[in-house]
Design a protein around this motif. Structure first.
Motif, PDB file in Angstrom:
ATOM      1  N   ALA A  84       2.915   4.721  -7.779  1.00  0.00           N
ATOM      2  CA  ALA A  84       2.609   5.058  -6.525  1.00  0.00           C
ATOM      3  C   ALA A  84       1.497   4.012  -6.086  1.00  0.00           C
ATOM      4  O   ALA A  84       1.510   3.742  -5.065  1.00  0.00           O
ATOM      5  CB  ALA A  84       2.072   6.369  -6.323  1.00  0.00           C
ATOM      6  N   VAL A  85       0.479   3.752  -6.781  1.00  0.00           N
ATOM      7  CA  VAL A  85      -0.479   2.699  -6.738  1.00  0.00           C
ATOM      8  C   VAL A  85       0.095   1.614  -6.376  1.00  0.00           C
ATOM      9  O   VAL A  85      -0.171   0.888  -5.255  1.00  0.00           O
ATOM     10  CB  VAL A  85      -1.591   2.764  -7.733  1.00  0.00           C
ATOM     11  N   ASN A  86       0.969   1.092  -7.023  1.00  0.00           N
ATOM     12  CA  ASN A  86       1.645  -0.313  -6.948  1.00  0.00           C
ATOM     13  C   ASN A  86       2.475  -0.247  -5.815  1.00  0.00           C
ATOM     14  O   ASN A  86       2.444  -1.362  -5.237  1.00  0.00           O
ATOM     15  CB  ASN A  86       2.429  -0.526  -8.392  1.00  0.00           C
ATOM     16  N   GLU A  87       3.107   0.548  -5.711  1.00  0.00           N
ATOM     17  CA  GLU A  87       3.985   0.567  -4.221  1.00  0.00           C
ATOM     18  C   GLU A  87       3.078   0.577  -3.087  1.00  0.00           C
ATOM     19  O   GLU A  87       3.490  -0.241  -2.339  1.00  0.00           O
ATOM     20  CB  GLU A  87       4.723   1.698  -4.077  1.00  0.00           C
ATOM     21  N   VAL A  88       2.004   1.447  -2.832  1.00  0.00           N
ATOM     22  CA  VAL A  88       1.271   1.243  -1.683  1.00  0.00           C
ATOM     23  C   VAL A  88       0.571  -0.232  -1.727  1.00  0.00           C
ATOM     24  O   VAL A  88       0.594  -0.705  -0.597  1.00  0.00           O
ATOM     25  CB  VAL A  88       0.174   2.314  -1.514  1.00  0.00           C
ATOM     26  N   GLN A  89       0.048  -0.612  -2.784  1.00  0.00           N
ATOM     27  CA  GLN A  89      -0.690  -1.589  -2.914  1.00  0.00           C
ATOM     28  C   GLN A  89       0.088  -2.857  -2.485  1.00  0.00           C
ATOM     29  O   GLN A  89       0.033  -3.951  -1.684  1.00  0.00           O
ATOM     30  CB  GLN A  89      -1.193  -2.263  -4.153  1.00  0.00           C
ATOM     31  N   SER A 118      -0.952  -9.024  14.544  1.00  0.00           N
ATOM     32  CA  SER A 118      -1.268  -7.936  13.887  1.00  0.00           C
ATOM     33  C   SER A 118      -0.099  -7.234  13.402  1.00  0.00           C
ATOM     34  O   SER A 118       0.962  -7.026  14.054  1.00  0.00           O
ATOM     35  CB  SER A 118      -2.191  -6.991  14.567  1.00  0.00           C
ATOM     36  N   VAL A 119      -0.268  -6.538  12.050  1.00  0.00           N
ATOM     37  CA  VAL A 119       0.785  -5.844  11.566  1.00  0.00           C
ATOM     38  C   VAL A 119       0.016  -4.481  11.098  1.00  0.00           C
ATOM     39  O   VAL A 119      -1.019  -4.547  10.592  1.00  0.00           O
ATOM     40  CB  VAL A 119       1.340  -6.564  10.247  1.00  0.00           C
ATOM     41  N   THR A 120       0.902  -3.294  11.124  1.00  0.00           N
ATOM     42  CA  THR A 120       0.323  -2.105  10.897  1.00  0.00           C
ATOM     43  C   THR A 120       0.931  -1.314   9.979  1.00  0.00           C
ATOM     44  O   THR A 120       2.296  -1.391   9.663  1.00  0.00           O
ATOM     45  CB  THR A 120       0.346  -1.141  12.325  1.00  0.00           C
ATOM     46  N   VAL A 121       0.285  -0.777   9.101  1.00  0.00           N
ATOM     47  CA  VAL A 121       0.876   0.171   8.049  1.00  0.00           C
ATOM     48  C   VAL A 121       0.304   1.872   8.523  1.00  0.00           C
ATOM     49  O   VAL A 121      -0.663   1.965   8.765  1.00  0.00           O
ATOM     50  CB  VAL A 121       0.432   0.189   6.436  1.00  0.00           C
ATOM     51  N   CYS A 122       1.485   2.546   8.596  1.00  0.00           N
ATOM     52  CA  CYS A 122       1.011   3.842   8.902  1.00  0.00           C
ATOM     53  C   CYS A 122       1.932   4.986   8.175  1.00  0.00           C
ATOM     54  O   CYS A 122       2.846   4.570   7.409  1.00  0.00           O
ATOM     55  CB  CYS A 122       1.683   4.196  10.548  1.00  0.00           C
ATOM     56  N   LEU A 146       5.368   5.345   3.836  1.00  0.00           N
ATOM     57  CA  LEU A 146       4.621   4.386   4.526  1.00  0.00           C
ATOM     58  C   LEU A 146       5.533   3.581   5.587  1.00  0.00           C
ATOM     59  O   LEU A 146       6.715   3.263   4.885  1.00  0.00           O
ATOM     60  CB  LEU A 146       3.752   3.164   3.625  1.00  0.00           C
ATOM     61  N   LEU A 147       5.207   2.949   6.663  1.00  0.00           N
ATOM     62  CA  LEU A 147       6.035   2.103   7.473  1.00  0.00           C
ATOM     63  C   LEU A 147       5.241   1.104   7.849  1.00  0.00           C
ATOM     64  O   LEU A 147       4.116   1.319   8.279  1.00  0.00           O
ATOM     65  CB  LEU A 147       6.244   2.899   8.808  1.00  0.00           C
ATOM     66  N   VAL A 148       5.680  -0.149   7.665  1.00  0.00           N
ATOM     67  CA  VAL A 148       5.220  -1.281   7.989  1.00  0.00           C
ATOM     68  C   VAL A 148       5.597  -1.994   9.257  1.00  0.00           C
ATOM     69  O   VAL A 148       7.082  -2.199   9.244  1.00  0.00           O
ATOM     70  CB  VAL A 148       5.082  -2.440   6.749  1.00  0.00           C
ATOM     71  N   TYR A 149       4.927  -2.172  10.274  1.00  0.00           N
ATOM     72  CA  TYR A 149       5.675  -2.580  11.424  1.00  0.00           C
ATOM     73  C   TYR A 149       4.655  -3.735  12.271  1.00  0.00           C
ATOM     74  O   TYR A 149       3.468  -3.711  11.954  1.00  0.00           O
ATOM     75  CB  TYR A 149       6.098  -1.561  12.463  1.00  0.00           C
ATOM     76  N   THR A 150       5.123  -4.257  13.180  1.00  0.00           N
ATOM     77  CA  THR A 150       4.482  -5.133  14.166  1.00  0.00           C
ATOM     78  C   THR A 150       4.753  -4.714  15.506  1.00  0.00           C
ATOM     79  O   THR A 150       6.170  -4.416  15.767  1.00  0.00           O
ATOM     80  CB  THR A 150       4.807  -6.588  13.949  1.00  0.00           C
ATOM     81  N   ALA A 151       4.055  -4.818  16.430  1.00  0.00           N
ATOM     82  CA  ALA A 151       4.245  -4.525  17.875  1.00  0.00           C
ATOM     83  C   ALA A 151       3.895  -5.592  18.783  1.00  0.00           C
ATOM     84  O   ALA A 151       2.585  -5.962  18.693  1.00  0.00           O
ATOM     85  CB  ALA A 151       3.850  -3.283  18.213  1.00  0.00           C
ATOM     86  N   VAL A 152       4.719  -6.254  19.562  1.00  0.00           N
ATOM     87  CA  VAL A 152       4.291  -7.315  20.463  1.00  0.00           C
ATOM     88  C   VAL A 152       4.904  -7.030  21.789  1.00  0.00           C
ATOM     89  O   VAL A 152       5.932  -6.806  21.913  1.00  0.00           O
ATOM     90  CB  VAL A 152       4.912  -8.742  19.902  1.00  0.00           C
ATOM     91  N   PHE A 162       2.150  -6.960   1.431  1.00  0.00           N
ATOM     92  CA  PHE A 162       3.183  -7.198   2.268  1.00  0.00           C
ATOM     93  C   PHE A 162       2.732  -7.474   3.651  1.00  0.00           C
ATOM     94  O   PHE A 162       2.902  -8.685   4.498  1.00  0.00           O
ATOM     95  CB  PHE A 162       4.251  -6.583   2.160  1.00  0.00           C
ATOM     96  N   ALA A 163       2.000  -6.462   4.276  1.00  0.00           N
ATOM     97  CA  ALA A 163       1.646  -6.232   5.708  1.00  0.00           C
ATOM     98  C   ALA A 163       0.627  -7.384   5.847  1.00  0.00           C
ATOM     99  O   ALA A 163       0.753  -8.246   6.883  1.00  0.00           O
ATOM    100  CB  ALA A 163       0.954  -4.810   5.858  1.00  0.00           C
ATOM    101  N   ARG A 164      -0.142  -7.576   4.933  1.00  0.00           N
ATOM    102  CA  ARG A 164      -1.217  -8.682   5.287  1.00  0.00           C
ATOM    103  C   ARG A 164      -0.850  -9.975   5.375  1.00  0.00           C
ATOM    104  O   ARG A 164      -1.142 -11.026   6.259  1.00  0.00           O
ATOM    105  CB  ARG A 164      -2.541  -8.604   4.028  1.00  0.00           C
ATOM    106  N   ALA A 165       0.199 -10.305   4.316  1.00  0.00           N
ATOM    107  CA  ALA A 165       0.920 -11.611   4.268  1.00  0.00           C
ATOM    108  C   ALA A 165       1.640 -11.864   5.474  1.00  0.00           C
ATOM    109  O   ALA A 165       1.674 -12.859   6.184  1.00  0.00           O
ATOM    110  CB  ALA A 165       1.739 -11.611   3.149  1.00  0.00           C
TER     111      ALA A 165
END
Length: 170
Positions: free
Chosen positions: A43-48, A64-68, A86-92, A53-56
């Motif tokens: 679980a820690v590895n998946e979230v990390q 900006s990229v958001t994790v929610c 978790l959902l990783v997304y970007t909004a423009v 990924f979001a930062r990259a």
């Protein structure tokens, strides 16, 4: 000349089975603890991985990229918990693009902020176009055990993510 019987006597079989039963009784608790430790580590590895990924992606896309928190993989949840997914997304300009959905597995897994002020009391983590985190904080990973079995991910303002073991779970 008498033929030699090949095989085990009943006494030899009983001794072997007794030794095997004793070894299994000793190993079973350790094995279940190993499984629980591996579930937490996964679980820690998946979230990390999702946060990295979001930062990259934020740096690559220069936005900006958001994790929610998201249990359905389509939208963010304001009432859910981090272990829901978790959902990783970007909004423009109002256009949301989902980059990744992470569904976490684990019976009894609980992920909570390390303190009430982590991530500015938000249910999301946002990375800037330069890779920094908008708000710092930590996520604590626990299961059904109590004691120093937990793990923690700490997010620093520069966007660096650090994992640590032996966190107190209650």
């Amino acid at each position: 000349m008498k033929a030699r019987n090949r095989g085990f006597t009943l006494i030899e079989l009983m001794v072997t089975l007794s030794v095997l039963a004793i070894l299994l009784a000793i190993a079973a608790p350790s094995f279940s603890e190993l499984i629980m430790n591996n579930r937490l580590a996964t679980a820690v590895n998946e979230v990390q991985s999702a946060l990295n990924f979001a930062r990259a992606e934020a740096v690559t896309r220069r936005q900006s990229v958001t994790v929610c928190i998201s249990s359905d993989g389509a939208s963010c949840s304001t009432t859910g918990h981090w272990q829901d997914g978790l959902l990783v997304y970007t909004a423009v300009a109002g256009d949301t693009q989902i980059l990744r959905h992470v569904q976490l597995a684990g019976d009894g897994l609980k992920i909570s902020p390390g303190s009430s002020t982590d991530f500015g009391s938000n249910k999301f983590i946002r990375f800037t176009a330069r890779g920094g985190a908008v708000a710092q904080g930590s996520l604590r990973f626990c299961d059904t055990r109590t004691g120093n079995y937990g793990r923690q991910l700490t997010l620093f303002p520069v966007g660096r993510i650090e994992s640590s073991k032996r966190q107190l779970c209650s």
